[in-house]
Design a protein around this motif. Structure first.
Motif, mmCIF file in Angstrom:
data_model
loop_
_atom_site.group_PDB
_atom_site.id
_atom_site.type_symbol
_atom_site.label_atom_id
_atom_site.label_comp_id
_atom_site.label_asym_id
_atom_site.label_seq_id
_atom_site.Cartn_x
_atom_site.Cartn_y
_atom_site.Cartn_z
ATOM 1 N N ASP A 1 2.125 5.730 -7.595
ATOM 2 C CA ASP A 1 0.946 6.189 -8.332
ATOM 3 C C ASP A 1 0.834 7.711 -8.398
ATOM 4 N N LYS B 1 -0.338 -4.889 -9.286
ATOM 5 C CA LYS B 1 -1.638 -5.557 -9.347
ATOM 6 C C LYS B 1 -1.763 -6.583 -8.221
ATOM 7 N N SER C 1 0.828 -1.212 0.000
ATOM 8 C CA SER C 1 0.000 0.000 0.000
ATOM 9 C C SER C 1 0.861 1.260 0.000
ATOM 10 N N ARG D 1 2.485 1.599 -3.455
ATOM 11 C CA ARG D 1 1.517 2.036 -4.468
ATOM 12 C C ARG D 1 1.290 3.545 -4.400
ATOM 13 N N LYS D 2 1.059 4.050 -3.200
ATOM 14 C CA LYS D 2 0.781 5.479 -3.049
ATOM 15 C C LYS D 2 1.913 6.328 -3.601
ATOM 16 N N PRO E 1 1.174 -0.405 -17.008
ATOM 17 C CA PRO E 1 -0.206 0.082 -16.929
ATOM 18 C C PRO E 1 -0.996 -0.272 -18.170
ATOM 19 N N TYR F 1 1.054 -10.702 -5.692
ATOM 20 C CA TYR F 1 1.146 -9.402 -6.351
ATOM 21 C C TYR F 1 2.013 -9.505 -7.598
ATOM 22 N N PRO G 1 -1.561 3.063 -11.982
ATOM 23 C CA PRO G 1 -1.168 1.952 -11.104
ATOM 24 C C PRO G 1 -0.418 0.861 -11.870
#
Length: 240
Positions: free
Chosen positions: A215, A223, A208, A211-212, A235, A230, A220
């Protein structure tokens, strides 16, 4: 027995020879993570056979094995004019043993207990000295992501992504396995150094965080494959 997991990024083969299963399993996992194709032998005789079929670029060899010991393996290989670089990894730490190993034709000598980081560094050094070292950049690149091991920097679309040490290791593992699905267990083993004993949900937490940060600079890329793990993927391009 041998274990290959596709062609590794460094495209180099390492043969690990030791009759202690925990040692070979640990080294196989660690060296696979570093990008090497790893073969495993549990005896000196098996090592001689695999040297001919697996054709390693370097051999990590124990000394104390039943039957044909490490010193005898080196002697046989050198008598057959096989110049494969050899790094002894052994509990025998006397000066006499070190001298004997080097005299017989080994390229380095590391005693147990050992550091995985030192072992991989010594393998790199042995390969460089033999002319078989990797010439690839310290950078890993996937899509618009660039990760540099030497500067410890990550760029996405040319913009610097500030990551913690653990986030950096997590991204590096995902990039080394881009387009593959990796499980929580595999991530824990490789990112948390094989001995993490806490809550496995820490993987979700760090995914998490990562990703933040990624992104912010593009669509993103990480996946979630439900029930499996994962995967880092390019993209998806959506039609207008």
């Amino acid at each position: 027995m041998t274990s290959t997991q596709g062609r590794p990024s460094k495209d180099k083969r390492i043969l690990v020879v030791d009759d202690e299963l925990p040692i070979t399993e640990l080294l196989q996992m660690a060296l696979n993570f570093e990008g090497y194709d790893v073969g495993v032998a549990a005896s000196g005789r098996e090592a001689l056979e695999l040297t001919k079929t697996f054709r390693p670029d370097a051999i990590v060899l124990d000394v104390m094995m039943p039957g044909l010991d490490g010193f005898q393996v080196v002697k046989r290989l050198r008598e057959e004019r096989d110049g494969t670089p050899i790094l002894f990894l052994t509990a025998r730490d006397s000066v006499e043993d070190r001298v004997e190993g080097l005299r017989l034709g080994s390229d380095d000598y590391l005693t147990k207990p050992f550091s995985l980081a030192e072992l991989t560094a010594r393998i790199e050094a042995v390969l460089r000295r033999s002319g078989g070292g990797t010439t690839e950049s310290s950078r890993q690149t996937f899509h618009d992501l660039t990760l540099d091991d030497e500067t410890h920097e990550v760029l996405r679309a040319g913009k610097l992504v500030e990551l913690t040490a653990t986030e950096f290791k997590l991204l590096r593992f995902l990039m080394l396995n881009a387009n593959k699905v990796v499980s929580k267990t595999q991530i824990l083993d490789h990112v948390w150094e094989y001995d993490f004993g806490g809550d496995a949900n820490i993987v979700e937490t760090y995914i998490s965080y990562l990703r933040k940060k990624l992104d912010q600079f593009g669509p993103p890329m990480i996946k979630t494959i439900r029930g499996v793990g994962y995967s880092l993927r390019a993209p998806e391009i959506r039609e207008p």
